[in-house]
Scaffold this motif. Structure first.
Motif, PDB file in Angstrom:
ATOM      1  N   ALA A 148       0.819  -1.209   0.000  1.00 26.56           N
ATOM      2  CA  ALA A 148       0.000   0.000   0.000  1.00 26.56           C
ATOM      3  C   ALA A 148       0.858   1.267   0.000  1.00 26.56           C
ATOM      4  CB  ALA A 148      -0.932  -0.006   1.215  1.00 26.56           C
ATOM      5  N   ASP A 149       2.180   1.100   0.045  1.00 24.10           N
ATOM      6  CA  ASP A 149       3.086   2.248   0.068  1.00 24.10           C
ATOM      7  C   ASP A 149       2.941   3.071  -1.223  1.00 24.10           C
ATOM      8  OD1 ASP A 149       5.263   3.966   0.013  1.00 24.10           O
ATOM      9  OD2 ASP A 149       6.615   2.518   0.986  1.00 24.10           O
ATOM     10  N   PRO A 150       2.686   4.391  -1.092  1.00 26.07           N
ATOM     11  CA  PRO A 150       2.500   5.241  -2.289  1.00 26.07           C
ATOM     12  C   PRO A 150       3.694   5.205  -3.235  1.00 26.07           C
ATOM     13  CG  PRO A 150       1.959   6.462  -0.289  1.00 26.07           C
ATOM     14  CD  PRO A 150       2.524   5.149   0.152  1.00 26.07           C
ATOM     15  N   ARG A 151       4.830   4.711  -2.757  1.00 26.46           N
ATOM     16  CA  ARG A 151       5.997   4.554  -3.615  1.00 26.46           C
ATOM     17  C   ARG A 151       5.671   3.725  -4.854  1.00 26.46           C
ATOM     18  NH1 ARG A 151      11.131   0.570  -2.410  1.00 26.46           N
ATOM     19  NH2 ARG A 151      11.902   0.700  -4.548  1.00 26.46           N
ATOM     20  N   TRP A 152       4.702   2.802  -4.716  1.00 23.29           N
ATOM     21  CA  TRP A 152       4.383   1.889  -5.818  1.00 23.29           C
ATOM     22  C   TRP A 152       3.200   2.370  -6.640  1.00 23.29           C
ATOM     23  CZ3 TRP A 152       8.431  -0.886  -6.392  1.00 23.29           C
ATOM     24  CH2 TRP A 152       9.164  -1.321  -5.271  1.00 23.29           C
ATOM     25  N   LYS A 153       2.876   3.619  -6.569  1.00 23.59           N
ATOM     26  CA  LYS A 153       1.698   4.140  -7.277  1.00 23.59           C
ATOM     27  C   LYS A 153       1.751   3.791  -8.765  1.00 23.59           C
ATOM     28  CE  LYS A 153      -1.369   8.081  -7.314  1.00 23.59           C
ATOM     29  NZ  LYS A 153      -2.441   7.149  -6.957  1.00 23.59           N
ATOM     30  N   LEU A 186      -6.063  -2.072   1.820  1.00 25.41           N
ATOM     31  CA  LEU A 186      -6.646  -2.396   0.516  1.00 25.41           C
ATOM     32  C   LEU A 186      -6.838  -1.145  -0.339  1.00 25.41           C
ATOM     33  CD1 LEU A 186      -9.485  -5.063   0.830  1.00 25.41           C
ATOM     34  CD2 LEU A 186      -7.351  -5.192  -0.446  1.00 25.41           C
ATOM     35  N   ARG A 187      -7.287  -0.056   0.317  1.00 19.45           N
ATOM     36  CA  ARG A 187      -7.448   1.203  -0.427  1.00 19.45           C
ATOM     37  C   ARG A 187      -6.108   1.670  -0.972  1.00 19.45           C
ATOM     38  NH1 ARG A 187     -12.547   3.116   0.072  1.00 19.45           N
ATOM     39  NH2 ARG A 187     -13.683   2.538   1.973  1.00 19.45           N
ATOM     40  N   GLY A 188      -5.078   1.475  -0.180  1.00 16.27           N
ATOM     41  CA  GLY A 188      -3.733   1.845  -0.628  1.00 16.27           C
ATOM     42  C   GLY A 188      -3.298   1.038  -1.839  1.00 16.27           C
ATOM     43  N   ILE A 189      -3.531  -0.281  -1.791  1.00 15.57           N
ATOM     44  CA  ILE A 189      -3.148  -1.119  -2.940  1.00 15.57           C
ATOM     45  C   ILE A 189      -3.969  -0.725  -4.157  1.00 15.57           C
ATOM     46  CG2 ILE A 189      -2.924  -3.461  -3.837  1.00 15.57           C
ATOM     47  CD1 ILE A 189      -2.847  -4.489  -1.012  1.00 15.57           C
ATOM     48  N   LYS A 190      -5.254  -0.507  -3.918  1.00 14.56           N
ATOM     49  CA  LYS A 190      -6.141  -0.115  -5.016  1.00 14.56           C
ATOM     50  C   LYS A 190      -5.580   1.129  -5.725  1.00 14.56           C
ATOM     51  CE  LYS A 190      -9.917   0.944  -7.357  1.00 14.56           C
ATOM     52  NZ  LYS A 190     -10.109   0.311  -8.645  1.00 14.56           N
TER      53      LYS A 190
END
Lengths: 342, 552
Positions: A148-153, A186-190
């Motif tokens: 979920a880390d924003p690094r992987w956006k 989950l929201r982060g991964i999404k």
């Protein structure tokens, strides 16, 4: 009118003719209902027949295994039921479609946390939910939380959140951190998804190769199926475009799921069914699980395929599998709630 | 006056047709009734969750998907039908039948094939990169096809033949007189299309579109694979992932009600229009000759749907199958799977045709609304997703087995066991329940072209209802019947979810084989099976085209 009836009669007679497909249940046969792909089961079934002379008839059913069994009830020819997800397996037990068996062989081969306490379900092999990453990425360790880390956006590839492999992973997350944190995760991964959450696990590798994503979650055995060449030359390329990391939960281990079996409640060939399960945990069969299907054997000490062993030492998460299965429905509802699949 | 004819009175008194039609409809409705009982047993606790999180998006996506496909498939189907009927150009006779070819390609196969073709590491983008001198897909790639837009496009290009087929038939049957009359009155050629041909073809377009849209609505494979979450996919996750069959049955029934309402609404909207056909003087339409650039454009425009819906995926499958055979050889099982597929589909189609003729003929010889209501109800299975129908069918097979068992035990002292599933009859039942709409629609269209005066004439000559059917309707409508049967046959051969759930142990069809491979994530492994499905499907489609030709 008479013509009408006679054509209806002809049709009925024709319908009767295809009864050749019906398989009588005799002492030297065994009927298997499986949600596991037939191609993966075939080497095991053939080896069993060779060693015991018992013929295995199988039908591959994807959805509705429980419903079909319930409808067939006492007349069901099914002896052994197999699934590739613990939730589905326990479901069969809870719906009263399985029967407990006592077998010293099974109890000895399968660790107690990987079988039902009453002998009502049994794990036959294990698979880990692992990370596929672009091979050039500077990454050596990973935990599920950082998906979920924003690094992987825009860089994460994963199949549908409603697929049992993913609901099991989300359920494990709930068991570790609670539902509220799981929702935020989950929201982060999404928010990080590089494409729609769909397709299969191998698509993750291909999409990483295609530059759509940098990382993704998929099952361990696909690495073996791709890299060994079993899936053809194209897939060897997909498999070599990625590197594989065994992720862990913070303070825990790697999430595993199982392939397993139960004996059907009304199994007409109960003795043969038990023999089949006992065979599947034998050294010979466990070797096939590892060699043909690239899975982790359930039996301690059974060899792991070199391609899988090369992924690193598997440290199985300490959560009880039944604990995870309990959160399956909550996990599925969370997937809806955060709109994971849209 | 005809009311006084003795035959008509006999028919009304006993009306075996109405009785038979009632039996057929009852059999179709049984699985749905079973679903109702499942649904009411469940709690309604699920609905709050659905309303909050599932329906808003699922409804929106379903509407966009169906709206998009309705528009695109409607335009392609009706537009190409217009071009090949009203204009003559080089290559017309070939595209006229080739336009049917996408019927042979199941939606899930199209989705798999195009993902492979258009993937960043697939042939198209690889070629594009080498053309542009780009090394890595990370530097240049096209948008991913796993999206709503592509789902609409791909489904439209395989579903448009459902519109093309009846619309073209309607144009050829009915247009000549009216078109000539309109031309005499000075109507321009393009105005002809919008003011004469299209309104004329409306029932055909409506029937075709409703089939196409129900196919799209009940499609799980392609839309799920392309990441589109329709209502049907929601039904799935409710049932499969959360083991809540009752909840899934509830959503399925609500969806069924919505679909049936829409179909009724469309029929109601054109209730006052009549589409009578002059049986005595069918005239052949003389198409307008095109030359030069116009002819070339017409050929290109009509070839595009064939290329996208059939040629590209078929060529891809051939290439993938060849590569696969070189790599892994041919499994002998594929022959028996092909035979199984054909066999079961043929049996189901034969039964469906008999049922459809019964149901439609009951409307013709019967009086009042009841036969019509029965005919509509008999077609309702098409609006139910295949798996859901199959689940509803399971308890029905149990009942039939119990009765059969009781019968044989009483009479012969022997048990028949699991008759329905182990004989394959459950599978056939599912096909009939699901695709009866296809044959009913086709037979209805055929019978509607037989002037009622022919019935009356035959009756006056002393023939009973059955005899009139046998001697008048069936011979006169043979092409329409063949068309209906072939459409149903292709549908059965492509059917996957009900086959998967209801087939006997050890029984594989091409579709189940392909699915088994696809589940493992290797679509190429299934390429040969996919190609065989398409190849076998092409045979009836070509026959269909020839039948259509002979109507002229």
């Amino acid at each position: 009118m008479t013509r009408l009836w006679s054509s209806a009669g002809t049709a009925a007679a024709l319908a009767g003719l295809i009864a050749f497909a019906a398989v009588p249940a005799s002492a030297q046969e065994l009927n298997l209902y499986t949600t596991r792909e037939p191609g993966l089961m075939k080497p095991l079934m053939d080896a069993f027949t060779k060693s015991t002379g018992i013929k295995v008839n199988s039908v591959f059913i994807k959805d509705g295994l429980a419903e079909r069994l319930a409808a067939e009830a006492a007349k069901s020819p099914a002896d052994v039921l197999m699934t590739v997800d613990l939730g589905n397996l326990i479901d069969l037990v809870e719906k009263g479609l399985a029967q407990p068996v006592k077998s010293a062989v099974l109890e000895k081969a399968i660790p107690s946390n990987l079988r039902g306490p009453n002998g009502d379900w049994f794990t036959l092999s294990l698979r880990a939910r692992v990370l596929y990453a672009d091979k050039d990425l500077d990454l050596t360790a990973f935990n599920y939380e950082s998906l979920a880390d924003p690094r992987w956006k825009g860089k994460v590839c994963i199949r549908s959140g409603q697929h049992p492999y993913n609901t099991a992973l989300i359920a494990a997350y709930i068991a570790h951190h609670g539902e509220a944190k799981a929702e935020a995760w989950l929201r982060g991964i999404k928010a990080n998804l590089g494409r729609a959450a769909t397709g299969g696990d191998r698509d993750v590798a291909r999409d990483i190769m295609g530059g759509i994503c940098d990382i993704g979650i998929a099952n361990s055995y696909y690495v073996g199926l791709m890299r060994s060449g079993a899936g053809g030359p194209e897939q060897v390329k997909w498999g070599s475009a990625i590197k594989v990391i065994l992720p862990t939960f913070e303070g825990g281990g790697t999430q595993v799921n199982i392939s397993g079996a139960v004996i059907a409640k009304h199994a007409p060939n109960r003795a043969a069914a038990i023999r089949f399960l006992e065979y599947l945990v034998s050294d010979e069969a466990q070797k096939i699980y590892a060699e043909a299907d690239y899975e982790y054997p359930v039996k301690a000490g059974a060899p792991i395929h070199p391609l899988i062993a090369a992924l690193g030492t598997l440290k199985v998460d300490s959560l009880q599998l039944t604990e995870i299965a309990r959160y399956r429905t909550s996990a599925s509802k969370l997937v809806d709630k955060v709109g994971f699949d849209r | 006056l005809t009311d006084l004819s003795p035959d008509r009175r006999v028919a009304t008194r006993q009306n075996p047709w109405l009785l038979l039609s009632g039996v057929v409809t009852l059999l179709v409705l049984l699985p749905i009734t079973a679903l109702v009982t499942v649904a009411v047993r469940g709690s309604t606790g699920l609905w709050a969750h659905l309303f909050d999180y599932v329906f808003p998006v699922a409804l929106r996506d379903t509407t966009i998907l169906l709206g998009g496909i309705g528009l695109l498939a409607g335009v392609i189907g009706a537009g190409t039908a217009w071009l090949v009927t009203f204009y003559d150009f080089r290559g017309r006779t070939i595209v006229a039948w080739a336009l049917l070819l996408p019927l042979a390609v199941p939606t899930y196969i199209v989705a798999y094939a195009y993902l492979d073709i258009l993937h960043p590491v697939g042939p198209v983008q690889t070629a594009l990169r080498s053309l542009l001198g780009v090394d890595s897909p990370r530097d240049f790639r096209l948008p991913d096809i796993r999206s709503m837009t592509w789902c609409i496009v791909l489904l439209s290009f395989v579903l448009y033949p459902y519109v093309y087929l009846p619309t073209r038939a309607m144009f050829m049957m009915q247009a000549a007189n009216l078109v000539d009359a309109a031309r005499t009155l000075g109507t321009s050629r393009s105005a002809l299309f919008f003011r004469v041909a299209l309104p004329l073809a409306r029932p055909a377009v409506a029937v075709g579109l409703s089939l196409a849209l129900m196919e799209a609505l009940n499609d799980i494979g392609a839309s799920e694979f392309l990441g589109v979450r329709t209502l049907t996919v929601s039904i799935y996750s409710t049932w499969v992932t959360r083991s809540d069959l009752a909840g899934a049955a509830q959503i399925a029934l609500v969806m069924l009600i919505v679909v049936v309402s829409l179909v009724l609404l469309e029929r109601w909207a054109r209730r006052q229009r009549r589409y009578a056909h002059d049986a005595q003087h069918p005239r052949t339409l003389v198409p307008h000759q095109l030359g030069g650039a116009r002819a070339a454009i017409a050929l290109v425009v009509t070839s595009i749907p064939v290329a996208i819906g059939f040629l590209a995926p078929a060529a891809y499958l051939v290439q993938a199958a060849v590569a696969r055979v070189r790599f892994a050889g041919v499994s002998g099982a594929i022959v028996s799977e092909a035979i199984n597929t054909l066999w079961v589909s043929l049996i189901a189609t034969a039964i469906m045709m008999v049922c459809a003729v019964v149901v439609v003929y009951a409307v013709r010889v019967g009086r009042g609304q009841l036969p019509t209501v029965l005919a509509r109800l008999a077609a309702v299975g098409y609006a139910v997703p295949g798996t859901v129908l199959a689940i509803g069918l399971l308890p029905v097979t149990t009942i039939i087995d119990t009765i059969a068992d009781w019968g044989t035990v009483t009479l012969f002292g022997t048990t028949v066991g699991l008759l329905m599933i182990s004989s394959g009859a459950a599978m056939v039942y599912a096909y009939v329940g699901r695709f009866l709409a296809v044959t009913v629609g086709g037979v209805e269209a055929g019978f509607s072209r037989v002037s009622p005066s022919l019935d009356d004439a035959a009756r006056t000559l002393g023939h009973g209802a059955g005899s009139v059917l046998w001697r008048v309707h069936l011979p006169l409508t043979r092409p329409a019947l063949a068309t209906a049967a072939l459409l149903a046959l292709v549908d059965c051969m492509k059917e996957l979810p009900a086959t998967l759930l209801l087939r006997p142990i050890g029984f594989e069809t091409l579709a189940t084989h392909l699915y088994g491979e696809a589940v493992r994530g290797t679509y190429e492994d299934g390429a040969l099976a996919a190609l065989t499905i398409v190849a076998i499907g092409v045979v009836p489609v070509i026959v269909l085209a020839r039948v259509g030709h002979s109507i002229r």
